[in-house]
Scaffold this active site. Structure first.
Site, PDB file in Angstrom:
ATOM      1  CG  ASP A 181       4.072 -13.800  -2.320  1.00 42.40           C
ATOM      2  OD1 ASP A 181       3.372 -14.413  -2.695  1.00 42.40           O
ATOM      3  OD2 ASP A 181       4.183 -12.499  -2.914  1.00 42.40           O
ATOM      4  CG  ASP A 211       3.767  -7.924  -2.641  1.00 40.39           C
ATOM      5  OD1 ASP A 211       3.127  -7.508  -1.380  1.00 40.39           O
ATOM      6  OD2 ASP A 211       3.203  -8.055  -3.432  1.00 40.39           O
ATOM      7  CG  ASP A 269       1.744 -10.868   0.522  1.00 40.12           C
ATOM      8  OD1 ASP A 269       1.065 -11.651   0.003  1.00 40.12           O
ATOM      9  OD2 ASP A 269       2.876 -10.843  -0.259  1.00 40.12           O
TER      10      ASP A 269
END
Length: 752
Positions: free
Chosen positions: A439, A638, A642
């Site tokens: 991410d 995180d 997610d």
């Protein structure tokens, strides 16, 4: 928190891999048990299934019937203290037994082996003591060794025989009693033996017991060191806390404190529980969580974590988490869970070791018969010596310790670096990934905007412009506005009062500061003030290409400056990406940000593939596509937004957020929100698997290679035989080598 359908036992009496396999088999046979994992190195068992009291009683009975003892672990602190006490008692007992055995064994060894090696000593013994008296002295001393310090092998090994489940103790008991028994017959009934077979092997029996006790002592010391991580974590828990009750400070145990109560902490004290600061400020050493030695500033509203150390000021905080909900308790539970886990490779080892001892006994019997039938004279003596050597050298201790010790040390060391494996299987799976998907926001970048550039027009001074813009933006709650204010405060600029604040919808904001009209906004703000010439057009384009947000500053209808704000890359991110590339991983960024911003970050970091403008639910499909291409993917996110992606990935690595480390969808949790932690998790995984392979190679190669040597395979060609004494020494060395090799992981250095 611990699952309600699990229970942990402390197991006593296990000495080798076959012991652990039999305890595991006994527990798995209990009705209602879904899975039981026994860890020889930790001397514990983790059970999943029906853990009602009646079933716990059945499990305890099953372990007892198998020849071992079990005790439920009620709390981490109690278990750690109990295990530490039990290990210390075992160490002291082994030390006393070893000293006693060594003192009695030394004269036996000197009288028998010394006499063979030094002719003068042999003649002196014959002349002054005589052979029969010599044998009688050796008989007395060896009997004391066998049925004194060595009695533990018979006490545990013989019942295992009756249960048709022989273990390492059975091998030692059988081997030493065979050598001792043969020697007793030679001493007291020599006429029943062939004339050239009358000899004694008291020294073999005594030295075997002494060497195995030495190996057990070294093993016990090393085992204690494998679990130091848990011991250290448990020791971090404060024993008392100062609570405000009825206006007074009362000292109570942390387990008696409830949520919402207020705790007072003074300088130098441990913070007892998790909470939120409500008064005072200080610097707190959180190195036990993050590995970072620099104390962290705490002010009103900051979160504090139980087990961390208050360094300077006094403060009070409101308790938000107690008991098993605290961060430290969750960390301890994760480390325990990982240390008690069994890698897929261990299942194969357990299957082998369950049959290994019976196979060794069969090999010893075949050795005995072959030497009796085809061996040269004295055939009976040679048959006995070689059969005993086979029994002693093949003890499968090293096999049982090879995997769990490496897991325990590796996961403990990882925890010290702020990397928490939720289960040991993640160690093996993480090593096998091909691609690492990341991410962007909060993983590669800091997750909050920062002021990066201030470019002023001629006639305008930087600090003056920044101070005026910050004064204006202090009236706004927008993240970009807060980033500008934060930068001005960091530079200690004085912020004047802004009046007439107004929002220009779609363009920006304006106000009056220091008798000047200030307006701040995007490029279209220039149209509002009828400014046709953009002096910063090229610079704005370059900033945008770098993934930054350009913002124009207009003072009294003149373009005064161009400033830029961006979500900046974390300091450790470039080094982490470099490591992943060096190790051969494909690096993919999956983000919801615009393609331009994502490409700018990717160019800066050298990321291989970019999937931009991906909505949270579409991240799962992006990962599936990578997996369909035949890649095993680790996803780093995180841990909050997610969760679906973390669950879909072959390995999910979650960045811990604040004090939230209980991220159920992840396989690995990073206490510190830093990509370096993910890199260290991969590096630890590779180091641990490499270590396990070394251990297993040593354990299996050692046994498979030396059993034929002990049986006498080299005798026809080279006239070489392996003495039972050397077999005992080599067996003890094997376990100590495996433990020592696993302990090398304690010195693992962070990759980034």
């Amino acid at each position: 928190m611990r699952d309600s359908n699990t229970v942990d036992f402390q197991i006593s009496g296990m000495s080798c891999a076959s012991c652990a396999a039999r305890v595991e088999k006994a527990l798995n046979a209990v009705e209602g048990i879904d899975q039981a994992d026994v860890n020889l190195a930790a001397e514990s068992a983790h059970i999943v299934g029906d853990v009602s009291q009646s079933n716990i009683d059945r499990m305890l009975a099953a372990v007892d019937k198998a020849g071992y003892s079990a005790k439920p672990i009620t709390s981490t602190r109690e278990a750690s203290q109990s295990q530490a006490q039990a290990r210390e008692e075992e160490r002291q007992s082994l030390q006393k037994s070893l000293m006693f055995a060594a003192v009695l064994t030394l004269p036996v060894f000197v009288m028998e082996m010394g006499a063979h090696l030094i002719p003068a000593l042999h003649h002196a013994i014959d002349a002054n003591i005589g052979q029969q008296n010599n044998w009688l002295i050796q008989f007395a001393l060896t009997t004391l060794v066998l049925f004194g310090p060595g009695l533990r092998f018979f006490r545990l090994g013989l019942p295992a025989f009756w249960r048709l489940a022989p273990d390492m103790n059975s091998l030692v008991a059988l081997g030493t009693s065979a050598a001792w028994g043969y020697s007793v017959v030679a001493t007291f009934l020599p006429q029943v033996l062939p004339e050239n077979s009358v000899n004694v092997y008291y020294e073999a029996a005594a030295v075997i017991v002494t060497l195995i006790l030495l190996g057990r002592l070294l093993e016990a010391r090393a085992k204690g060191r494998t679990n130091e991580a848990i011991t250290r974590l448990v020791s971090l828990q404060a024993k008392t806390a100062r609570v405000l009750r009825d206006g007074k400070e009362v000292e109570v145990a942390p387990e008696k404190i409830e949520r919402g109560e207020t705790i007072v902490v003074r300088p130098g004290e441990k913070i007892p529980l998790d909470g939120e600061l409500i008064d005072g400020e200080s610097y707190v050493d959180e190195s036990m969580l993050t590995g970072e030695a620099i104390p962290v500033e705490k002010r009103t509203g900051s979160t504090v974590v139980g087990g961390t150390l208050n360094k300077t000021g006094s403060f009070s905080f409101k308790v938000t988490k107690v008991g098993e909900d605290t961060m430290l308790a969750q960390i301890i539970h994760m480390v325990e869970s990982a240390q008690g886990s069994k890698l897929p490779i261990q299942t194969l080892v357990n299957k082998i070791t369950l049959w290994f001892v019976p196979a060794v006994m069969t090999a010893a019997l075949i050795t005995l018969l072959v030497w009796l039938i085809w061996g040269p004279e004295p055939a009976l003596t040679l048959a006995l010596v070689n059969a005993v050597a086979v029994l002693i050298i093949a003890c499968p201790c090293a096999m049982g310790l090879a995997t769990p010790t490496s897991i325990m040390v590796a996961t403990g060391r990882a925890a010290e670096m702020g990397v928490l494996f939720r289960h040991g299987e993640a160690l093996q799976a993480l090593r096998d990934v091909d691609a690492v998907a990341l991410d962007k926001t909060g993983t590669l970048t800091k997750g909050e905007p920062e002021l990066t550039d201030v470019i002023t027009a001629e006639g305008f001074e930087r600090n003056q412009v920044l101070g005026a813009v910050a004064a204006l933006e202090s009236r706004s709650e927008h993240p970009i506005a807060q980033a500008i204010v934060k930068a001005a405060e960091a530079e200690k600029l004085t912020l004047e009062k802004a009046t007439g604040f107004d929002s220009l919808t779609g363009y920006g904001v304006k106000a009056r500061v220091n008798d000047q009209d200030i307006a701040v906004g995007a490029e279209r703000l220039l149209e509002q003030f009828d400014i046709e010439q953009n002096p910063f057009a090229e610079q704005a384009k370059e900033l945008a290409n770098d993934g930054k947000t350009p913002i124009y500053v207009i003072i009294d209808k003149q373009v005064a400056a161009l400033i830029a704000v961006a979500d900046t890359v974390k300091e450790t991110t470039p080094a982490a990406i470099d490591f992943l590339h060096r190790e051969g991983f494909k690096v993919v960024m999956i983000t919801g940000d615009s393609q331009g911003t994502a490409d700018a970050i990717a160019r800066q970091l050298g990321i291989d593939e970019v999937l931009a403008e991906v909505l949270p639910d579409a991240k799962v499909e992006a990962l599936k596509k990578l997996q369909r291409d035949g890649q095993r993917v680790a996803y780093v996110g995180d841990g909050i937004n997610d969760a679906p992606a973390l669950a879909q990935a072959d390995i999910g690595i979650a960045m811990g957020s604040g004090t939230d480390v209980a991220i159920e969808s992840a396989d690995v949790v990073l206490v510190k929100g830093d990509l370096a932690g993910a890199v260290n998790a991969i590096a630890v995984s590779r180091a641990a698997l490499r270590n396990i392979k070394q251990n297993l190679f040593w354990a299996f190669a050692y046994n498979t290679a030396l059993i034929p040597v002990a049986a006498g395979l080299l005798y026809p060609a080279f006239g070489l035989l392996l003495s039972p004494i050397f077999a005992a020494g080599a067996m003890a060395l094997s376990s100590v080598f495996v433990l020592g090799n696993a302990l090398r992981l304690k010195r693992f250095k962070p990759a980034v």
